[in-house]
Design a protein around this motif. Structure first.
Motif, PDB file in Angstrom:
ATOM      1  N   ARG A   1       0.842  -1.203   0.000  1.00  0.00           N
ATOM      2  CA  ARG A   1       0.000   0.000   0.000  1.00  0.00           C
ATOM      3  C   ARG A   1       0.873   1.249   0.000  1.00  0.00           C
ATOM      4  O   ARG A   1       0.618   2.205  -0.741  1.00  0.00           O
ATOM      5  N   GLY A   2       1.919   1.249   0.816  1.00  0.00           N
ATOM      6  CA  GLY A   2       2.831   2.386   0.862  1.00  0.00           C
ATOM      7  C   GLY A   2       3.517   2.613  -0.471  1.00  0.00           C
ATOM      8  O   GLY A   2       3.653   3.756  -0.924  1.00  0.00           O
ATOM      9  N   LEU A   3       3.973   1.520  -1.101  1.00  0.00           N
ATOM     10  CA  LEU A   3       4.626   1.649  -2.403  1.00  0.00           C
ATOM     11  C   LEU A   3       3.661   2.169  -3.463  1.00  0.00           C
ATOM     12  O   LEU A   3       4.035   3.003  -4.304  1.00  0.00           O
ATOM     13  N   LEU A   4       2.424   1.690  -3.428  1.00  0.00           N
ATOM     14  CA  LEU A   4       1.427   2.164  -4.387  1.00  0.00           C
ATOM     15  C   LEU A   4       1.122   3.645  -4.192  1.00  0.00           C
ATOM     16  O   LEU A   4       1.022   4.399  -5.162  1.00  0.00           O
ATOM     17  N   LEU A   5       0.997   4.056  -2.932  1.00  0.00           N
ATOM     18  CA  LEU A   5       0.741   5.472  -2.663  1.00  0.00           C
ATOM     19  C   LEU A   5       1.932   6.330  -3.068  1.00  0.00           C
ATOM     20  O   LEU A   5       1.760   7.424  -3.620  1.00  0.00           O
ATOM     21  N   GLU A   6       3.136   5.835  -2.826  1.00  0.00           N
ATOM     22  CA  GLU A   6       4.333   6.555  -3.232  1.00  0.00           C
ATOM     23  C   GLU A   6       4.374   6.697  -4.758  1.00  0.00           C
ATOM     24  O   GLU A   6       4.685   7.764  -5.289  1.00  0.00           O
ATOM     25  N   GLY A   7       4.047   5.625  -5.459  1.00  0.00           N
ATOM     26  CA  GLY A   7       4.020   5.685  -6.916  1.00  0.00           C
ATOM     27  C   GLY A   7       2.948   6.625  -7.433  1.00  0.00           C
ATOM     28  O   GLY A   7       3.169   7.375  -8.382  1.00  0.00           O
ATOM     29  N   ALA A   8       1.787   6.599  -6.793  1.00  0.00           N
ATOM     30  CA  ALA A   8       0.702   7.477  -7.225  1.00  0.00           C
ATOM     31  C   ALA A   8       1.047   8.942  -7.008  1.00  0.00           C
ATOM     32  O   ALA A   8       0.603   9.811  -7.764  1.00  0.00           O
ATOM     33  N   ALA A   9       1.859   9.223  -5.987  1.00  0.00           N
ATOM     34  CA  ALA A   9       2.219  10.609  -5.687  1.00  0.00           C
ATOM     35  C   ALA A   9       3.424  11.078  -6.494  1.00  0.00           C
ATOM     36  O   ALA A   9       3.739  12.268  -6.499  1.00  0.00           O
ATOM     37  N   SER A  10       4.084  10.177  -7.190  1.00  0.00           N
ATOM     38  CA  SER A  10       5.279  10.565  -7.939  1.00  0.00           C
ATOM     39  C   SER A  10       4.897  11.252  -9.256  1.00  0.00           C
ATOM     40  O   SER A  10       3.776  11.131  -9.732  1.00  0.00           O
ATOM     41  N   ALA A  11       5.884  11.932  -9.801  1.00  0.00           N
ATOM     42  CA  ALA A  11       5.656  12.644 -11.059  1.00  0.00           C
ATOM     43  C   ALA A  11       5.443  11.654 -12.208  1.00  0.00           C
ATOM     44  O   ALA A  11       6.042  10.579 -12.220  1.00  0.00           O
ATOM     45  N   PRO A  12       4.584  11.994 -13.141  1.00  0.00           N
ATOM     46  CA  PRO A  12       4.353  11.110 -14.283  1.00  0.00           C
ATOM     47  C   PRO A  12       5.632  10.933 -15.109  1.00  0.00           C
ATOM     48  O   PRO A  12       6.477  11.822 -15.161  1.00  0.00           O
ATOM     49  N   THR A  13       5.758   9.786 -15.714  1.00  0.00           N
ATOM     50  CA  THR A  13       6.898   9.513 -16.589  1.00  0.00           C
ATOM     51  C   THR A  13       6.371   9.193 -17.982  1.00  0.00           C
ATOM     52  O   THR A  13       5.197   9.390 -18.267  1.00  0.00           O
ATOM     53  N   ALA A  14       7.246   8.676 -18.810  1.00  0.00           N
ATOM     54  CA  ALA A  14       6.834   8.321 -20.175  1.00  0.00           C
ATOM     55  C   ALA A  14       5.735   7.260 -20.116  1.00  0.00           C
ATOM     56  O   ALA A  14       5.708   6.434 -19.212  1.00  0.00           O
ATOM     57  N   PRO A  15       4.848   7.276 -21.095  1.00  0.00           N
ATOM     58  CA  PRO A  15       3.760   6.290 -21.095  1.00  0.00           C
ATOM     59  C   PRO A  15       4.297   4.869 -21.281  1.00  0.00           C
ATOM     60  O   PRO A  15       5.328   4.651 -21.911  1.00  0.00           O
ATOM     61  N   ALA A  16       3.595   3.921 -20.718  1.00  0.00           N
ATOM     62  CA  ALA A  16       3.967   2.508 -20.865  1.00  0.00           C
ATOM     63  C   ALA A  16       3.311   1.976 -22.138  1.00  0.00           C
ATOM     64  O   ALA A  16       2.315   1.263 -22.108  1.00  0.00           O
ATOM     65  N   ASP A  17       3.891   2.337 -23.263  1.00  0.00           N
ATOM     66  CA  ASP A  17       3.368   1.917 -24.561  1.00  0.00           C
ATOM     67  C   ASP A  17       4.227   0.784 -25.127  1.00  0.00           C
ATOM     68  O   ASP A  17       5.088   0.230 -24.442  1.00  0.00           O
ATOM     69  N   GLU A  18       4.020   0.450 -26.386  1.00  0.00           N
ATOM     70  CA  GLU A  18       4.752  -0.659 -27.013  1.00  0.00           C
ATOM     71  C   GLU A  18       6.257  -0.413 -27.003  1.00  0.00           C
ATOM     72  O   GLU A  18       7.045  -1.333 -26.771  1.00  0.00           O
ATOM     73  N   THR A  19       6.681   0.828 -27.204  1.00  0.00           N
ATOM     74  CA  THR A  19       8.111   1.153 -27.181  1.00  0.00           C
ATOM     75  C   THR A  19       8.705   0.880 -25.806  1.00  0.00           C
ATOM     76  O   THR A  19       9.796   0.321 -25.679  1.00  0.00           O
ATOM     77  N   TYR A  20       7.992   1.263 -24.771  1.00  0.00           N
ATOM     78  CA  TYR A  20       8.442   1.016 -23.402  1.00  0.00           C
ATOM     79  C   TYR A  20       8.636  -0.480 -23.160  1.00  0.00           C
ATOM     80  O   TYR A  20       9.668  -0.911 -22.641  1.00  0.00           O
ATOM     81  N   PHE A  21       7.621  -1.273 -23.527  1.00  0.00           N
ATOM     82  CA  PHE A  21       7.692  -2.710 -23.267  1.00  0.00           C
ATOM     83  C   PHE A  21       8.743  -3.392 -24.142  1.00  0.00           C
ATOM     84  O   PHE A  21       9.385  -4.353 -23.712  1.00  0.00           O
ATOM     85  N   ALA A  22       8.966  -2.901 -25.349  1.00  0.00           N
ATOM     86  CA  ALA A  22      10.022  -3.449 -26.199  1.00  0.00           C
ATOM     87  C   ALA A  22      11.388  -3.213 -25.546  1.00  0.00           C
ATOM     88  O   ALA A  22      12.247  -4.106 -25.510  1.00  0.00           O
ATOM     89  N   GLY A  23      11.600  -2.024 -25.012  1.00  0.00           N
ATOM     90  CA  GLY A  23      12.844  -1.723 -24.313  1.00  0.00           C
ATOM     91  C   GLY A  23      13.014  -2.559 -23.059  1.00  0.00           C
ATOM     92  O   GLY A  23      14.113  -3.039 -22.745  1.00  0.00           O
ATOM     93  N   LEU A  24      11.931  -2.760 -22.350  1.00  0.00           N
ATOM     94  CA  LEU A  24      11.966  -3.586 -21.148  1.00  0.00           C
ATOM     95  C   LEU A  24      12.328  -5.028 -21.493  1.00  0.00           C
ATOM     96  O   LEU A  24      13.178  -5.640 -20.841  1.00  0.00           O
ATOM     97  N   ARG A  25      11.708  -5.561 -22.535  1.00  0.00           N
ATOM     98  CA  ARG A  25      12.030  -6.928 -22.968  1.00  0.00           C
ATOM     99  C   ARG A  25      13.498  -7.033 -23.367  1.00  0.00           C
ATOM    100  O   ARG A  25      14.172  -8.019 -23.047  1.00  0.00           O
ATOM    101  N   ALA A  26      14.010  -6.022 -24.042  1.00  0.00           N
ATOM    102  CA  ALA A  26      15.412  -6.035 -24.476  1.00  0.00           C
ATOM    103  C   ALA A  26      16.342  -6.032 -23.265  1.00  0.00           C
ATOM    104  O   ALA A  26      17.320  -6.783 -23.216  1.00  0.00           O
ATOM    105  N   ARG A  27      16.030  -5.224 -22.257  1.00  0.00           N
ATOM    106  CA  ARG A  27      16.866  -5.172 -21.051  1.00  0.00           C
ATOM    107  C   ARG A  27      16.828  -6.500 -20.304  1.00  0.00           C
ATOM    108  O   ARG A  27      17.849  -6.977 -19.816  1.00  0.00           O
ATOM    109  N   VAL A  28      15.665  -7.123 -20.225  1.00  0.00           N
ATOM    110  CA  VAL A  28      15.548  -8.409 -19.547  1.00  0.00           C
ATOM    111  C   VAL A  28      16.327  -9.471 -20.308  1.00  0.00           C
ATOM    112  O   VAL A  28      17.018 -10.293 -19.712  1.00  0.00           O
ATOM    113  N   SER A  29      16.213  -9.470 -21.620  1.00  0.00           N
ATOM    114  CA  SER A  29      16.947 -10.431 -22.438  1.00  0.00           C
ATOM    115  C   SER A  29      18.447 -10.264 -22.265  1.00  0.00           C
ATOM    116  O   SER A  29      19.183 -11.252 -22.148  1.00  0.00           O
ATOM    117  N   GLN A  30      18.925  -9.024 -22.251  1.00  0.00           N
ATOM    118  CA  GLN A  30      20.347  -8.764 -22.058  1.00  0.00           C
ATOM    119  C   GLN A  30      20.811  -9.236 -20.691  1.00  0.00           C
ATOM    120  O   GLN A  30      21.871  -9.844 -20.551  1.00  0.00           O
TER     121      GLN A  30
END
Length: 79
Positions: free
Chosen positions: A46-75
């Motif tokens: 709950r604390g982590l969720l509230l902390e995340g909700a109060a944080s500044a917005p970042t880049a949207p979690a779109d296809e580009t975001y997930f492609a980069g995430l998959r690449a980092r995990v693969s590496q």
């Protein structure tokens, strides 16, 4: 380890005893400790969720975001 005594109505004591017998706990203390640990986890989440909700917005979690995430995990998995 410290000791704590609690008072329960008969219905709650019966419920605890049933949980101990059917869910593989050795004692009622083990069952209560597990409940407390789960509540601690819920409070932390709950604390982590509230902390995340109060944080500044970042880049949207779109296809580009997930492609980069998959690449980092693969590496990371390859190393």
């Amino acid at each position: 380890m410290s000791t704590m005594n609690i008072s329960l109505p008969d219905t709650l004591k019966s419920f605890v005893d049933q949980q101990v017998n059917t869910r593989g706990y050795g004692t009622s203390s083990e069952y209560v400790r597990e409940l407390i640990r789960k509540d601690q986890d819920i409070q932390k989440l709950r604390g982590l969720l509230l902390e995340g909700a109060a944080s500044a917005p970042t880049a949207p979690a779109d296809e580009t975001y997930f492609a980069g995430l998959r690449a980092r995990v693969s590496q990371h998995a390859a190393s």
